[in-house]
Every structure is written in structure tokens, then in C-alpha cells.
Write a protein that holds these residues in place. Structure first.
Motif, PDB file in Angstrom:
ATOM      1  N   ASP A 291      69.685   9.288  -2.528  1.00  0.00           N
ATOM      2  CA  ASP A 291      69.625  10.052  -1.284  1.00  0.00           C
ATOM      3  C   ASP A 291      70.126   9.265  -0.074  1.00  0.00           C
ATOM      4  O   ASP A 291      71.239   9.490   0.421  1.00  0.00           O
ATOM      5  CB  ASP A 291      68.185  10.547  -1.066  1.00  0.00           C
ATOM      6  CG  ASP A 291      68.042  11.534   0.075  1.00  0.00           C
ATOM      7  OD1 ASP A 291      69.038  11.794   0.771  1.00  0.00           O
ATOM      8  OD2 ASP A 291      66.930  12.058   0.282  1.00  0.00           O
TER       9      ASP A 291
ATOM     10  N   GLU B   5      62.611  13.439  -5.015  1.00  0.00           N
ATOM     11  CA  GLU B   5      63.916  13.843  -4.449  1.00  0.00           C
ATOM     12  C   GLU B   5      64.873  14.267  -5.571  1.00  0.00           C
ATOM     13  O   GLU B   5      65.728  15.139  -5.376  1.00  0.00           O
ATOM     14  CB  GLU B   5      64.539  12.702  -3.634  1.00  0.00           C
ATOM     15  CG  GLU B   5      63.668  12.188  -2.478  1.00  0.00           C
ATOM     16  CD  GLU B   5      63.695  13.063  -1.224  1.00  0.00           C
ATOM     17  OE1 GLU B   5      64.365  14.110  -1.221  1.00  0.00           O
ATOM     18  OE2 GLU B   5      63.007  12.679  -0.243  1.00  0.00           O
TER      19      GLU B   5
ATOM     20  N   HIS C  88      60.753  19.550   2.975  1.00  0.00           N
ATOM     21  CA  HIS C  88      60.511  18.524   3.986  1.00  0.00           C
ATOM     22  C   HIS C  88      59.791  19.049   5.221  1.00  0.00           C
ATOM     23  O   HIS C  88      59.160  18.273   5.932  1.00  0.00           O
ATOM     24  CB  HIS C  88      61.828  17.850   4.388  1.00  0.00           C
ATOM     25  CG  HIS C  88      62.317  16.861   3.364  1.00  0.00           C
ATOM     26  ND1 HIS C  88      62.629  17.222   2.075  1.00  0.00           N
ATOM     27  CD2 HIS C  88      62.534  15.519   3.439  1.00  0.00           C
ATOM     28  CE1 HIS C  88      63.032  16.151   1.405  1.00  0.00           C
ATOM     29  NE2 HIS C  88      62.979  15.100   2.204  1.00  0.00           N
TER      30      HIS C  88
ATOM     31  N   HIS D  48      56.762   9.050   1.123  1.00  0.00           N
ATOM     32  CA  HIS D  48      57.604  10.178   1.502  1.00  0.00           C
ATOM     33  C   HIS D  48      57.766  11.175   0.341  1.00  0.00           C
ATOM     34  O   HIS D  48      57.574  12.380   0.511  1.00  0.00           O
ATOM     35  CB  HIS D  48      58.955   9.644   1.972  1.00  0.00           C
ATOM     36  CG  HIS D  48      59.937  10.712   2.291  1.00  0.00           C
ATOM     37  ND1 HIS D  48      59.807  11.527   3.405  1.00  0.00           N
ATOM     38  CD2 HIS D  48      61.043  11.139   1.641  1.00  0.00           C
ATOM     39  CE1 HIS D  48      60.814  12.390   3.414  1.00  0.00           C
ATOM     40  NE2 HIS D  48      61.571  12.176   2.359  1.00  0.00           N
TER      41      HIS D  48
ATOM     42  N   VAL E  48      56.843  15.108  -0.007  1.00  0.00           N
ATOM     43  CA  VAL E  48      57.890  16.086  -0.322  1.00  0.00           C
ATOM     44  C   VAL E  48      57.485  16.914  -1.548  1.00  0.00           C
ATOM     45  O   VAL E  48      57.717  18.125  -1.597  1.00  0.00           O
ATOM     46  CB  VAL E  48      59.252  15.385  -0.536  1.00  0.00           C
ATOM     47  CG1 VAL E  48      60.277  16.336  -1.140  1.00  0.00           C
ATOM     48  CG2 VAL E  48      59.763  14.825   0.795  1.00  0.00           C
TER      49      VAL E  48
HETATM   50 ZN   LIG Z   1      63.359  13.102   1.635  1.00  0.00          ZN
END
Ligand SMILES: [Zn+2]
Ligand SMILES: NC(=O)c1ccc[n+]([C@@H]2O[C@H](COP(=O)([O-])OP(=O)(O)OC[C@H]3O[C@@H](n4cnc5c(N)ncnc54)[C@H](O)[C@@H]3O)[C@@H](O)[C@H]2O)c1
Length: 363
Positions: A141, A189, A253, A270, A274
Motif C-alpha cells: 500500500d 489491506e 477507512h 491501523h 480497517v
Molecule cells: Zn489503510
């Protein structure tokens, strides 16, 4: 035996570059950089978790190319993405005699990449930078797409620039030292890409969850390459996030950031936030009749198998809702959501009734 390697091209006209993905290929950073153009000085920027063995291996590879090489290691963690650290890097670069021909080589997770990239975008009005991402999140990402920046005390990623790297080199073997929780957070992700863009990838993740958790080399290379290809295609079509297309990457998000903020600093990673955000997004999509319960279930089950949290922490739905309205990506308090209409496809949905949004938070 030849080692597997995949190349993904990020097609952006004069700013195009390759992502080279392999196993045990850190020693190729030096030759790769010198192939990209004349360079006399490289500054490796890293953090102290990644410095040994990874950043040192990169520095040695660069030194083998007859370059002047310096290495700067920062404290690990999100607070490093600050104006104070940018200042210390700017000053450090002056002391090291850096000039516009210096190349900054970011070796680390998204924190190092975002900060080093921001410094590269601003020092001497811009120097070249190369990304060597070492966290799964950075490999799939943050190292791709050219968003670089730092945090303000009151808002994450609020100051930054678009600066495409001259190249990205991914060594999936660096993931061997990544802590389990960070690794799983990166997998959130990966699941995101499947849900928003590629149902076949989603199927593959379901079928290979055990191999993913075991960090199998071939599988990692294949999955990382697919994610990079998907992101590269989005970035190619909407480099500066002007058409709304790049916004699909924010799936999960809007909810996730709110939960991340309200859970208290550093409580949730994170990717964990998510994962919860994606669960809320499918619930909302289901409530609006955009998807059937099977999509919600398959996504939730895959996240759970990958060891990601699928239940929201006990937070007040009203507070979550208010935090979402304050989010940088909301426009004047109006909430936009990226919601699936089937696995592998999402759409941007605007102006939802607050009652619908609150309802899925309370479920
Ligand atoms: Zn992210
Ligand atoms: N620029 C973008 O497009 C973009 C996209 C997504 C996220 N981000 C940013 O990325 C950051 C998060 O990235 P992250 O999750 O990589 O966080 P991070 O850089 O803090 O890395 C997570 C932790 O893992 C450690 N680490 C990294 N690689 C390691 C390795 N191979 N072995 C051992 N330890 C290792 C780091 O030292 C750190 O403690 C956030 O600041 C976020 O805003 C940017």
C-alpha cells in the motif's frame, strides 16, 4: 535455483517506475539504483527496528556500487512522522553534504516511507527517492502511489506532497522479522483489495489463509504483486485523487479512522481498525440493499481466520459518528462511504441518512 521475482510497472508518463518484488533481493538495491541514473550519494533512512539487518544490508549493497552512503535511523512509531523529525532529517542532510543529486532510500514501514518521502519532496526543492518497504502494509500500500507526508498534532497525514519514487524494491523475506500483529494488520489491506477490486484475489485469499499466516514465500510474492498491480492501476488513472477513483482505496477507512481515534492512541493498529471498518461498511451496504448477507459473512470470516478483529470495541455510536464527520475525508461534515455492491466491486455513496450509519455501529 532462480529466485521468483515479479515486476509491476506503475505507468505515469515521465514519472513511471517499477516495483520489483522478490525474496532475499535486498542486495539488488545498489545495482537497481545505479541503473536508474547517475547517483553519487545515497542516504538510507530507516528506524531502529529495521536498521539491523535490513537497512544495513541495503546500505552495504549501495556501498558496493561506489557511492557515498549514509544511514540515518529514527525512533520507530507513528510520532516519528512529525515536523520535528522532518527538521532533524533536513538538517542531517545538510550536515551529510547532500545536494540535489543525493538519493534518499527509505527502508522501513509506512512511517519511514511517508516521512523520508516528504523530506525528499522538500529538501533542496526535491530529490529522488527509492522505496524499500519492509512492513506488509508498506509493501502492498503505502510505498506505491507517491503520497508522502507527516502528521499534525491534531490530524494525521495533514501535511504532505505527491512525490513518486524512482523505484520500489520489495524483499518479502524482510517480513520474517515483522511482529505477528503488524503482519496481520497488513493483511487487512490485502483483504481490502480483494473486496474492492478483485473477487478472484478474494477467493485466493480464502483458499490460502493458512499459507498467508505461515508467510509462504511464493504466495507472498504473488499476493503482494497482485495488490501492487491493483493499486498501480488506480494510481495511474487518478494520481492526485481528483476524479474520486483513488478514493475506493479508502474502503473501510471512514469507520476505521473513527474507531482508531476513539480507541485511544496506539490501542489499535491501523489494519485492525480497517478490519472493523470493513465489517461496518458491509453491514451498511447490506442494510441499504446493495449486497446480500453472503458478502458480509465471507469478508467477516476471512478477516477472522486471518486473526483480525471483527467486533467494534465498546464505543458510543454517537461519538463514532461525530468522529467520522470530523474526518479529513468527509466534506464539510457530509459523509461519503465506499460500499461494495458485490465482491470485487465498490461504489462511492454520498449523503447517507445518519440513522443508517448509526444503526450499523450499534449492531
Ligand atoms: Zn489503510
Ligand atoms: N503513503 C500512503 O499512501 C500510505 C498508505 C497507507 C498508510 N500510510 C501510512 O503508513 C503508516 C503505517 O505503516 P506501517 O504499518 O508500516 O507502520 P510502521 O512504519 O510504524 O511499521 C510498523 C512497525 O513495524 C516495524 N517494522 C517494519 N518493518 C519491519 C520488519 N521487516 N521487521 C521488524 N519490524 C519491522 C516498524 O519499526 C514499526 O514498529 C501510517 O503512518 C500511515 O499513515 C501511508
Amino acid at each position: 535455483m532462480t529466485k521468483p521475482i515479479q515486476t509491476v510497472r506503475v505507468e505515469l508518463g515521465p514519472r513511471s517506475y517499477n516495483i520489483e518484488i522478490g525474496i532475499g533481493n535486498l542486495a539488488e538495491v545498489g545495482p537497481l539504483l545505479t541503473d536508474l541514473g547517475p547517483v553519487s550519494h545515497a542516504v538510507v533512512v530507516t528506524d531502529t527496528n529495521v536498521e539491523r539487518p535490513h537497512a544495513v544490508a541495503v546500505a552495504e549493497s549501495l556501498a558496493g556500487e561506489d557511492l557515498a552512503v549514509d544511514l540515518v535511523a529514527m525512533e520507530p512509531g507513528e510520532p516519528t512522522k512529525s515536523i520535528d523529525m522532518a527538521m532533524s532529517l533536513w538538517e542531517g542532510l545538510v550536515e551529510l553534504g547532500a545536494d540535489r543529486k543525493t538519493v534518499i532510500v527509505a527502508v522501513g514501514g509506512g512511517v519511514v516511507g511517508d516521512l523520508a518521502g516528504f523530506v525528499a519532496a522538500t529538501f533542496a526543492r526535491g530529490v529522488r527517492f527509492l522505496q524499500v518497504p519492509t512492513s506488509l502494509l508498506a509493501q502492498v500500500d503505502s510505498s506505491v502511489g507517491g503520497k508522502v507526508g507527516i502528521n499534525l498534532p491534531q490530524a494525521k497525514n495533514m501535511v504532505g506532497a505527491f512525490l513518486q519514487p524512482v523505484g520500489v524494491l520489495v524483499d518479502a523475506a524482510t517480513l520474517a522479522t515483522l511482529p505477528e500483529r503488524e503482519y496481520r494488520s497488513g493483511l487487512a489491506e490485502v483483504v481490502k483489495y480483494g473486496v474492492i477490486l478483485d473477487a478472484v484475489l478474494f477467493d485466493q485469499l480464502e483458499a490460502n489463509a493458512a499459507g498467508l499466516l505461515a508467510r509462504q514465500d511464493d504466495l507472498l510474492i504473488d499476493v503482494i504483486a497482485q495488490c501492487c498491480r491493483l493499486k498501480a492501476d488506480i494510481v495511474r488513472r487518478d494520481e492526485h485523487e481528483t476524479t474520486g477513483l483513488r478514493a475506493v482505496l479508502n474502503y473501510g477507512h471512514t469507520f476505521g479512522h473513527a474507531v482508531e481515534t476513539l480507541s485511544g492512541y496506539g490501542e489499535l493498529l491501523h489494519g485492525e481498525a480497517v478490519a472493523m471498518g470493513m465489517v461496518c461498511a458491509t453491514r451498511l451496504a447490506e442494510r441499504l440493499g446493495r449486497i446480500g448477507p453472503d458478502v458480509t459473512r465471507r469478508q467477516r470470516d476471512l478477516l477472522a481466520v486471518l486473526g483480525l478483529p471483527i467486533e467494534l470495541p465498546p464505543l458510543d455510536p454517537d461519538q463514532v459518528f461525530q468522529a467520522m464527520q470530523r474526518d479529513k475525508k468527509s466534506q464539510h461534515g457530509r459523509l461519503h462511504f465506499v460500499l461494495p455492491d458485490r465482491l470485487g466491486h465498490v461504489a462511492l455513496v454520498s449523503d447517507l441518512a445518519p440513522a443508517d450509519v448509526r444503526a450499523v455501529l450499534g449492531e
